[in-house]
Motif scaffolding. Structure first.
Motif, PDB file in Angstrom:
ATOM      1  N   SER A  38       0.849  -1.205   0.000  1.00 16.23           N
ATOM      2  CA  SER A  38       0.000   0.000   0.000  1.00 16.23           C
ATOM      3  C   SER A  38       0.879   1.248   0.000  1.00 16.23           C
ATOM      4  CB  SER A  38      -1.019  -0.043   1.138  1.00 16.23           C
ATOM      5  OG  SER A  38      -0.737   0.894   2.115  1.00 16.23           O
ATOM      6  N   ASN A  39       2.063   1.187   0.680  1.00 18.49           N
ATOM      7  CA  ASN A  39       2.999   2.315   0.596  1.00 18.49           C
ATOM      8  C   ASN A  39       3.501   2.516  -0.839  1.00 18.49           C
ATOM      9  OD1 ASN A  39       2.959   3.134   3.211  1.00 18.49           O
ATOM     10  ND2 ASN A  39       4.833   2.106   3.823  1.00 18.49           N
ATOM     11  N   ALA A  40       3.838   1.401  -1.494  1.00 16.40           N
ATOM     12  CA  ALA A  40       4.362   1.496  -2.858  1.00 16.40           C
ATOM     13  C   ALA A  40       3.335   2.191  -3.753  1.00 16.40           C
ATOM     14  CB  ALA A  40       4.703   0.110  -3.392  1.00 16.40           C
TER      15      ALA A  40
ATOM     16  N   LYS B 146       0.878   4.199  -2.693  1.00 16.48           N
ATOM     17  CA  LYS B 146       0.653   5.586  -2.243  1.00 16.48           C
ATOM     18  C   LYS B 146       1.766   6.523  -2.712  1.00 16.48           C
ATOM     19  CE  LYS B 146       0.210   5.179   2.304  1.00 16.48           C
ATOM     20  NZ  LYS B 146      -0.052   5.442   3.726  1.00 16.48           N
ATOM     21  N   TYR B 147       3.019   6.031  -2.654  1.00 14.46           N
ATOM     22  CA  TYR B 147       4.144   6.930  -2.920  1.00 14.46           C
ATOM     23  C   TYR B 147       4.717   6.770  -4.331  1.00 14.46           C
ATOM     24  CZ  TYR B 147       3.564   7.611   2.041  1.00 14.46           C
ATOM     25  OH  TYR B 147       3.017   7.892   3.271  1.00 14.46           O
ATOM     26  N   THR B 148       3.876   6.226  -5.232  1.00 15.76           N
ATOM     27  CA  THR B 148       4.289   6.143  -6.637  1.00 15.76           C
ATOM     28  C   THR B 148       3.236   6.893  -7.462  1.00 15.76           C
ATOM     29  OG1 THR B 148       5.324   4.026  -6.269  1.00 15.76           O
ATOM     30  CG2 THR B 148       4.777   4.521  -8.542  1.00 15.76           C
TER      31      THR B 148
ATOM     32  N   SER C 262       9.535  -3.381  -4.801  1.00 10.39           N
ATOM     33  CA  SER C 262      10.156  -2.178  -5.345  1.00 10.39           C
ATOM     34  C   SER C 262       9.145  -1.380  -6.159  1.00 10.39           C
ATOM     35  CB  SER C 262      11.381  -2.528  -6.186  1.00 10.39           C
ATOM     36  OG  SER C 262      11.176  -3.696  -6.894  1.00 10.39           O
ATOM     37  N   ASP C 263       9.410  -0.075  -6.229  1.00 11.50           N
ATOM     38  CA  ASP C 263       8.504   0.778  -6.996  1.00 11.50           C
ATOM     39  C   ASP C 263       9.306   1.800  -7.789  1.00 11.50           C
ATOM     40  OD1 ASP C 263       8.939   3.234  -5.384  1.00 11.50           O
ATOM     41  OD2 ASP C 263       7.887   2.146  -3.800  1.00 11.50           O
ATOM     42  N   THR C 264       8.620   2.520  -8.665  1.00  7.10           N
ATOM     43  CA  THR C 264       9.292   3.571  -9.440  1.00  7.10           C
ATOM     44  C   THR C 264       8.779   4.930  -8.986  1.00  7.10           C
ATOM     45  OG1 THR C 264       7.574   3.423 -11.106  1.00  7.10           O
ATOM     46  CG2 THR C 264       9.559   2.121 -11.516  1.00  7.10           C
TER      47      THR C 264
ATOM     48  N   TYR D  89       7.002   8.371  12.150  1.00  9.27           N
ATOM     49  CA  TYR D  89       7.889   9.100  11.240  1.00  9.27           C
ATOM     50  C   TYR D  89       7.283   9.193   9.844  1.00  9.27           C
ATOM     51  CZ  TYR D  89      12.151  10.950   9.312  1.00  9.27           C
ATOM     52  OH  TYR D  89      13.059  11.785   8.736  1.00  9.27           O
ATOM     53  N   ARG D  90       7.143  10.418   9.354  1.00 11.34           N
ATOM     54  CA  ARG D  90       6.639  10.599   7.993  1.00 11.34           C
ATOM     55  C   ARG D  90       7.524  11.640   7.327  1.00 11.34           C
ATOM     56  NH1 ARG D  90       1.082  11.666   6.534  1.00 11.34           N
ATOM     57  NH2 ARG D  90       1.576  10.128   4.959  1.00 11.34           N
ATOM     58  N   ILE D  91       7.727  11.465   6.021  1.00  8.19           N
ATOM     59  CA  ILE D  91       8.546  12.442   5.312  1.00  8.19           C
ATOM     60  C   ILE D  91       7.625  13.543   4.799  1.00  8.19           C
ATOM     61  CG2 ILE D  91      10.096  12.774   3.355  1.00  8.19           C
ATOM     62  CD1 ILE D  91      10.802   9.765   3.759  1.00  8.19           C
TER      63      ILE D  91
ATOM     64  N   GLY E 289      -1.688   8.969   6.062  1.00  4.21           N
ATOM     65  CA  GLY E 289      -0.909   7.919   6.728  1.00  4.21           C
ATOM     66  C   GLY E 289      -0.710   8.235   8.186  1.00  4.21           C
ATOM     67  N   THR E 290      -0.249   7.217   8.935  1.00  4.06           N
ATOM     68  CA  THR E 290      -0.072   7.405  10.372  1.00  4.06           C
ATOM     69  C   THR E 290       1.399   7.444  10.770  1.00  4.06           C
ATOM     70  OG1 THR E 290      -0.122   5.014  10.656  1.00  4.06           O
ATOM     71  CG2 THR E 290      -2.193   6.195  10.988  1.00  4.06           C
ATOM     72  N   GLY E 291       2.292   6.999   9.873  1.00  3.28           N
ATOM     73  CA  GLY E 291       3.704   6.903  10.240  1.00  3.28           C
ATOM     74  C   GLY E 291       3.952   5.714  11.160  1.00  3.28           C
TER      75      GLY E 291
ATOM     76  N   GLY F 232       3.004   2.352   9.952  1.00  2.00           N
ATOM     77  CA  GLY F 232       3.022   1.146   9.117  1.00  2.00           C
ATOM     78  C   GLY F 232       4.379   0.453   9.090  1.00  2.00           C
ATOM     79  N   LEU F 233       5.432   1.220   8.823  1.00  2.00           N
ATOM     80  CA  LEU F 233       6.747   0.598   8.681  1.00  2.00           C
ATOM     81  C   LEU F 233       7.287   0.091  10.018  1.00  2.00           C
ATOM     82  CD1 LEU F 233       8.544   2.789   6.012  1.00  2.00           C
ATOM     83  CD2 LEU F 233       7.668   0.474   5.775  1.00  2.00           C
ATOM     84  N   LEU F 234       6.926   0.778  11.095  1.00  2.47           N
ATOM     85  CA  LEU F 234       7.343   0.310  12.422  1.00  2.47           C
ATOM     86  C   LEU F 234       6.722  -1.067  12.683  1.00  2.47           C
ATOM     87  CD1 LEU F 234       8.414   1.225  15.423  1.00  2.47           C
ATOM     88  CD2 LEU F 234       5.994   1.425  15.829  1.00  2.47           C
TER      89      LEU F 234
HETATM   90  P1  ADP Z   1       2.552   6.146   6.519  1.00  4.40           P
HETATM   91  O1  ADP Z   1       1.300   5.734   7.189  1.00  4.40           O
HETATM   92  O2  ADP Z   1       2.863   7.603   6.669  1.00  4.40           O
HETATM   93  O3  ADP Z   1       2.651   5.681   5.121  1.00  4.40           O
HETATM   94  P2  ADP Z   1       4.734   4.340   7.120  1.00  4.40           P
HETATM   95  O4  ADP Z   1       5.354   4.012   8.448  1.00  4.40           O
HETATM   96  O5  ADP Z   1       4.163   3.224   6.361  1.00  4.40           O
HETATM   97  O6  ADP Z   1       3.681   5.452   7.424  1.00  4.40           O
HETATM   98  O7  ADP Z   1       5.835   5.091   6.258  1.00  4.40           O
HETATM   99  C1  ADP Z   1       6.600   6.128   6.832  1.00  4.40           C
HETATM  100  C2  ADP Z   1       7.016   7.137   5.785  1.00  4.40           C
HETATM  101  O8  ADP Z   1       7.971   6.536   4.900  1.00  4.40           O
HETATM  102  C3  ADP Z   1       5.907   7.589   4.877  1.00  4.40           C
HETATM  103  O9  ADP Z   1       5.219   8.691   5.440  1.00  4.40           O
HETATM  104  C4  ADP Z   1       6.637   7.975   3.596  1.00  4.40           C
HETATM  105  O10 ADP Z   1       7.106   9.292   3.710  1.00  4.40           O
HETATM  106  C5  ADP Z   1       7.836   7.010   3.581  1.00  4.40           C
HETATM  107  N1  ADP Z   1       7.637   5.854   2.666  1.00  4.40           N
HETATM  108  C6  ADP Z   1       7.212   4.620   3.006  1.00  4.40           C
HETATM  109  N2  ADP Z   1       7.184   3.807   1.928  1.00  4.40           N
HETATM  110  C7  ADP Z   1       7.600   4.545   0.883  1.00  4.40           C
HETATM  111  C8  ADP Z   1       7.790   4.276  -0.524  1.00  4.40           C
HETATM  112  N3  ADP Z   1       7.555   3.072  -1.053  1.00  4.40           N
HETATM  113  N4  ADP Z   1       8.253   5.304  -1.278  1.00  4.40           N
HETATM  114  C9  ADP Z   1       8.513   6.518  -0.751  1.00  4.40           C
HETATM  115  N5  ADP Z   1       8.335   6.828   0.553  1.00  4.40           N
HETATM  116  C10 ADP Z   1       7.893   5.866   1.357  1.00  4.40           C
END
Ligand code: ADP
Length: 483
Positions: free
Chosen positions: A269-271, A273-275, A297-299, A316-318, A328-330, A332-334
């Motif tokens: 779902s991140n791939a 969202k951020y593609t 992987s994504d482009t 953590y979110r960028i 997003g909640t920041g 997911g990756l944790l």
């Molecule tokens: P979120 O709910 O914000 O997506 P995640 O913990 O899943 O939280 O991701 C943290 C942050 O990492 C995201 O806010 C995003 O900025 C960055 N990120 C995660 N996956 C990707 C990705 N595939 N491409 C670019 N940035 C990503």
């Protein structure tokens, strides 16, 4: 500090008991003694001691056993282990079972005239325990409250989702176009809420240390196909292509199927969202002898390399143009990282930080769970080290602040005293963890601060510059422990 404190010394040596009494009695402490572990345990049943000094080797049982049995019922007494010949194992076991300090008998006798080090360590143990108990109670109340609210929110959100689904399916009656739009808004807001609630329940589980796995033998190709089915729906809306690159034969591993799917869902779902629209997403699964590797992987927009180390941190979110408007909640990756680590695996991320070149997440997981004994030993050491790093980071932050304030008021004795307390604690903690480099650095800082803390000397600008240089080195050494 020791006035009217109830102290119990559990040690089979009469000399040691008398010696410790001779130090503590004049300070106003009421000191009792026990010669065996059992006698000590009986005494602890009948009275509440503020401080227990406990020998590591007793005639009838191991000091760690006594510690463990005292802690079963009593978490408020400060307990300091005293040992003739310590070792990292026993120190670690003592810390794990809730000891507040660890002293060697040589330290007592080597400084026969000056007991200040020894008394200082006892005082720290007493204060530390009081602080820990209060903090734990507060934390527990807060966690219970949060968990209760979050849990109770799940049911009503579930009801909203089901009701909206029923309306959408038009079982009740046909909807007009504006009505259908409104129901769809209700549905997607409730789905977002359900997602948030599930993430925070997972987080509470992680914090409480029970992200338990229900392992079974699974063909991971099937999990990948299932996750991809859902992600394709989201990808189609952005005209992205999602490709699965799977081996021809089954990739069987002993994993928690639900959790494995959850980690894949999150990465996919991140791939998506951020593609940007029309991008490409690939899921690749490869099998080695005893482990499997999953690459997503994504482009997409990519991640600046300097942000990569923080990516798996809580919330953590960028932020920036590219991520604006993406929900997003920041968390997911944790959660993904916790799931991977609970499986004994590892997750890495690669990105050049260039839009269009995208991001690659690489997960490796062993096919079989590690043996319980190996897992327990490494887990225990890892947890202890993580705890140390967390604490040490906090200490370094506090020291930074104190040094900054000291540069304005170098004569402030209270500030020097607070800084010295911290270096003393750091030194002790690093000593128990046998981290020689950090122990030496903290000792140097402690020695420099001690005269100022006693009020014998004010810190000169030269001292302060030296301290701040040492602190930077210490900070780097602590950061290095995570690698
Ligand atoms: P979120 O709910 O914000 O997506 P995640 O913990 O899943 O939280 O991701 C943290 C942050 O990492 C995201 O806010 C995003 O900025 C960055 N990120 C995660 N996956 C990707 C990705 N595939 N491409 C670019 N940035 C990503």
């Amino acid at each position: 500090m020791f006035k009217d404190k109830l102290v119990l010394i559990i040690d089979d040596s009469t000399t040691i008991r008398s010696y410790l009494k001779s130090i503590l009695n004049p300070l106003g402490a009421q000191v009792a003694g026990a010669a065996t572990g059992q006698e000590g345990l009986d005494m602890c049943k009948n009275a509440h001691y503020d401080l227990v000094l406990l020998d590591l080797i007793l005639p009838d049982m191991d000091g760690i056993q006594v510690l463990e049995r005292i802690r079963e019922k009593n978490t408020t007494s400060a307990i300091v282990m005293i040992t003739g010949h310590g070792g990292i194992r026993s120190a670690m076991a003592a810390a794990q079972q809730g000891a507040d300090g660890y002293l060697q008998k040589q330290e007592l006798t080597a400084t026969a005239q000056d007991h200040s080090e020894f008394l200082y360590a006892l005082q720290q143990a007493l204060e530390h325990r009081a602080g820990v108990v209060a903090q734990q109670q507060l934390e527990k109340m807060r966690a219970d409250f949060n968990a209760m609210i979050t849990h109770d929110l799940r049911n009503p959100v579930g009801v909203i989702l089901t009701a909206a689904e029923m309306l959408q399916a038009e079982h009740i009656g046909q909807l007009s176009l504006p009505q259908r739009d409104l129901v769809s808004i209700i549905y997607s807001a409730a789905a977002k809420m359900a997602h948030l609630i599930n993430d925070s329940l997972d987080l509470a589980r992680i914090d409480a240390g029970y992200l338990r796995l229900e392992r079974e033998r699974v063909d991971l190709r099937e999990s990948a196909v299932e996750s991809a089915r859902l992600a394709r729906l989201q990808a189609q809306a952005k005209r992205q292509t999602l490709t699965l690159d799977l081996p021809g034969e089954a990739v069987v591993a002993c994993v928690d199927a639900e959790r494995f799917k959850q980690l894949l869902d999150n990465l996919l779902s991140n791939a998506v969202k951020y593609t940007p629209a029309e991008g490409q997403i690939t899921v690749q699964l490869t099998a080695q002898n005893d482990q499997v590797t999953l690459c997503v992987s994504d482009t997409g927009i990519g991640i600046p390399p300097e942000q990569l180390p923080h990516l798996f941190s809580r919330y953590y979110r960028i932020t920036g143009m590219a991520t604006r408007g993406v929900q997003g909640t920041g968390l997911g990756l944790l959660i993904v990282k916790e799931i991977v680590e609970a499986h004994g695996g590892d997750i890495r991320v690669e990105s050049a930080g260039v839009a269009g070149q995208g991001t690659r997440f690489i997960v490796t997981i062993p096919r079989e769970p590690p043996s319980p004994a190996a897992k327990a030993a490494s887990q225990q050491e890892l947890e202890l080290r993580q705890e140390f790093v967390r604490e040490a980071r906090r200490h370094v932050g506090d020291l930074h602040n104190l040094l900054q304030r000291l540069s304005d008021t170098p004569h402030d004795r209270q500030l020097s005293e607070s800084a010295q307390r911290i270096t003393h604690t750091l030194k002790g903690d690093a000593g128990v963890m046998q981290l020689t480099e950090i122990y030496n650095m903290a000792t140097d800082m402690d020695n420099l601060l001690r005269p100022a803390a006693r009020g014998d000397l004010a810190l000169s600008p030269h001292h302060l510059a030296e301290l701040s240089q040492m602190l930077n080195q210490l900070d780097r050494a602590i950061a290095g422990l995570n690698k």
